[in-house]
Design a protein around this motif. Sequence first.
Motif, PDB file in Angstrom:
ATOM      1  N   PRO A 181     -17.240  10.946  19.293  1.00 17.81           N
ATOM      2  CA  PRO A 181     -16.856  10.464  17.958  1.00 17.81           C
ATOM      3  C   PRO A 181     -15.425   9.938  17.953  1.00 17.81           C
ATOM      4  O   PRO A 181     -14.560  10.429  18.670  1.00 17.81           O
ATOM      5  N   ALA A 182     -15.185   8.907  17.146  1.00 16.29           N
ATOM      6  CA  ALA A 182     -13.836   8.351  17.020  1.00 16.29           C
ATOM      7  C   ALA A 182     -12.979   9.289  16.182  1.00 16.29           C
ATOM      8  O   ALA A 182     -13.402   9.746  15.118  1.00 16.29           O
ATOM      9  N   ILE A 183     -11.794   9.582  16.650  1.00  6.23           N
ATOM     10  CA  ILE A 183     -10.894  10.494  15.950  1.00  6.23           C
ATOM     11  C   ILE A 183      -9.754   9.684  15.344  1.00  6.23           C
ATOM     12  O   ILE A 183      -8.888   9.176  16.055  1.00  6.23           O
ATOM     13  N   LYS A 184      -9.785   9.543  14.037  1.00 11.51           N
ATOM     14  CA  LYS A 184      -8.772   8.760  13.325  1.00 11.51           C
ATOM     15  C   LYS A 184      -7.889   9.620  12.428  1.00 11.51           C
ATOM     16  O   LYS A 184      -6.750   9.261  12.148  1.00 11.51           O
ATOM     17  N   SER A 224       1.903   9.571  21.203  1.00 14.26           N
ATOM     18  CA  SER A 224       0.896   8.882  22.011  1.00 14.26           C
ATOM     19  C   SER A 224       0.134   7.818  21.224  1.00 14.26           C
ATOM     20  O   SER A 224      -0.089   6.713  21.714  1.00 14.26           O
ATOM     21  N   GLN A 225      -0.242   8.141  19.989  1.00 18.76           N
ATOM     22  CA  GLN A 225      -1.167   7.285  19.240  1.00 18.76           C
ATOM     23  C   GLN A 225      -0.531   6.506  18.096  1.00 18.76           C
ATOM     24  O   GLN A 225      -1.121   5.549  17.598  1.00 18.76           O
ATOM     25  N   VAL A 255      -3.660   7.068  14.638  1.00 18.01           N
ATOM     26  CA  VAL A 255      -4.180   8.364  14.200  1.00 18.01           C
ATOM     27  C   VAL A 255      -3.281   8.915  13.102  1.00 18.01           C
ATOM     28  O   VAL A 255      -2.064   8.946  13.251  1.00 18.01           O
ATOM     29  N   GLU A 256      -3.899   9.325  11.992  1.00 23.51           N
ATOM     30  CA  GLU A 256      -3.146   9.939  10.890  1.00 23.51           C
ATOM     31  C   GLU A 256      -3.185  11.457  11.045  1.00 23.51           C
ATOM     32  O   GLU A 256      -4.254  12.045  11.196  1.00 23.51           O
ATOM     33  N   GLU A 305      -5.679   8.968  30.073  1.00 27.07           N
ATOM     34  CA  GLU A 305      -6.229   8.901  28.727  1.00 27.07           C
ATOM     35  C   GLU A 305      -5.197   9.175  27.653  1.00 27.07           C
ATOM     36  O   GLU A 305      -5.355   8.785  26.501  1.00 27.07           O
ATOM     37  N   HIS A 306      -4.108   9.895  28.009  1.00 26.69           N
ATOM     38  CA  HIS A 306      -3.118  10.231  27.014  1.00 26.69           C
ATOM     39  C   HIS A 306      -2.134   9.093  26.754  1.00 26.69           C
ATOM     40  O   HIS A 306      -1.311   9.172  25.865  1.00 26.69           O
ATOM     41  N   LEU A 307      -2.188   8.047  27.607  1.00 28.66           N
ATOM     42  CA  LEU A 307      -1.214   6.961  27.484  1.00 28.66           C
ATOM     43  C   LEU A 307      -1.608   5.966  26.401  1.00 28.66           C
ATOM     44  O   LEU A 307      -2.754   5.815  26.088  1.00 28.66           O
TER      45      LEU A 307
END
Length: 303
Positions: free
Chosen positions: A3-6, A27-28, A32-33, A301-303
């Motif tokens: 699932p997409a995590i926003k 990172s995001q 991402v909120e 993946e964290h970049l």
Amino acid sequence: MKPAIKRIAIIGMGLIGGSLGLAIKASQGEKVEVTGIDTNELSMLKAKQCGAADRITADYKTGIMSADMIFVCTPVLQIATLIKEIAPHLKQGAILTDTGSTKTYLIQEIAAALPRGVHYVPGHPMAGREKSGIEAAVGTLFYDKWYILTPTRDGDAAAVEAVRQVINWTGARVTEMNAAEHDWCTALISHVPHIGAAALVNLLTYLQDQENSIKLAGGGFRDTTRIASSNADMWADICMTNAGPIADSLDKFSQIVSQVAAAVRQGDRDSIHKFFSNAKQRRDELLLLEQAANEQPLTNEHL
């Protein structure tokens, strides 16, 4: 499919929650909120000011109702009660995870309390500092540290992968194990050492000349007892929720110390030498194993 995590909600904006928010935002960014939830108004304000959260609220219902993933970063004895309170307000498909240091207790308390369609992925970051609170939060707290997930047998695989993805954003090394194995391992490598450090500090109360002894205490004593400055409430809760493994490990530790005490009284140099020699050899082996594990590259993946 993962699932997409926003939208992420973090309950408990202390050292762990604050550091988690800082790492995710670093990172995001705006992709991402992050909503920070805490009953301490000062902690919330500082979380917003330092960039650990985009939004802050003391209202659990408002903070979690639209969240794709919720991290519960409160002291371990509060986690189960809190999750039972918020469970009816979680949206369908939401992923719930926690950062508690003991897992068997939490899984037993939480699993049956969640509504159908809400996924629980227990977790535990092997990271921390002797300081606590949002003031001690740093975005690099989890970097290159192990973050353990203990999925339940009937857990949703996509939810586990989603949590893994978010943890990768922090730069942590994610691994999985069952809850019972986790609790025994952490009792031995984390919980008992904290108790041991506190015991060494409390041992000073038996000294007749405490002032001079404390004055003469060098780097070795300070390094060995550094973790005794950790939060007392947190460690009391850990002992209450991982009692069996901790008590059994302390019994074994006490046996070892008693054997050394007996050898000292008897002037048994060979036994004492063997005690120190075996410890040095074992620790050197552990350091080599740790070095080999740390040489494994992190994912991107964290970049």
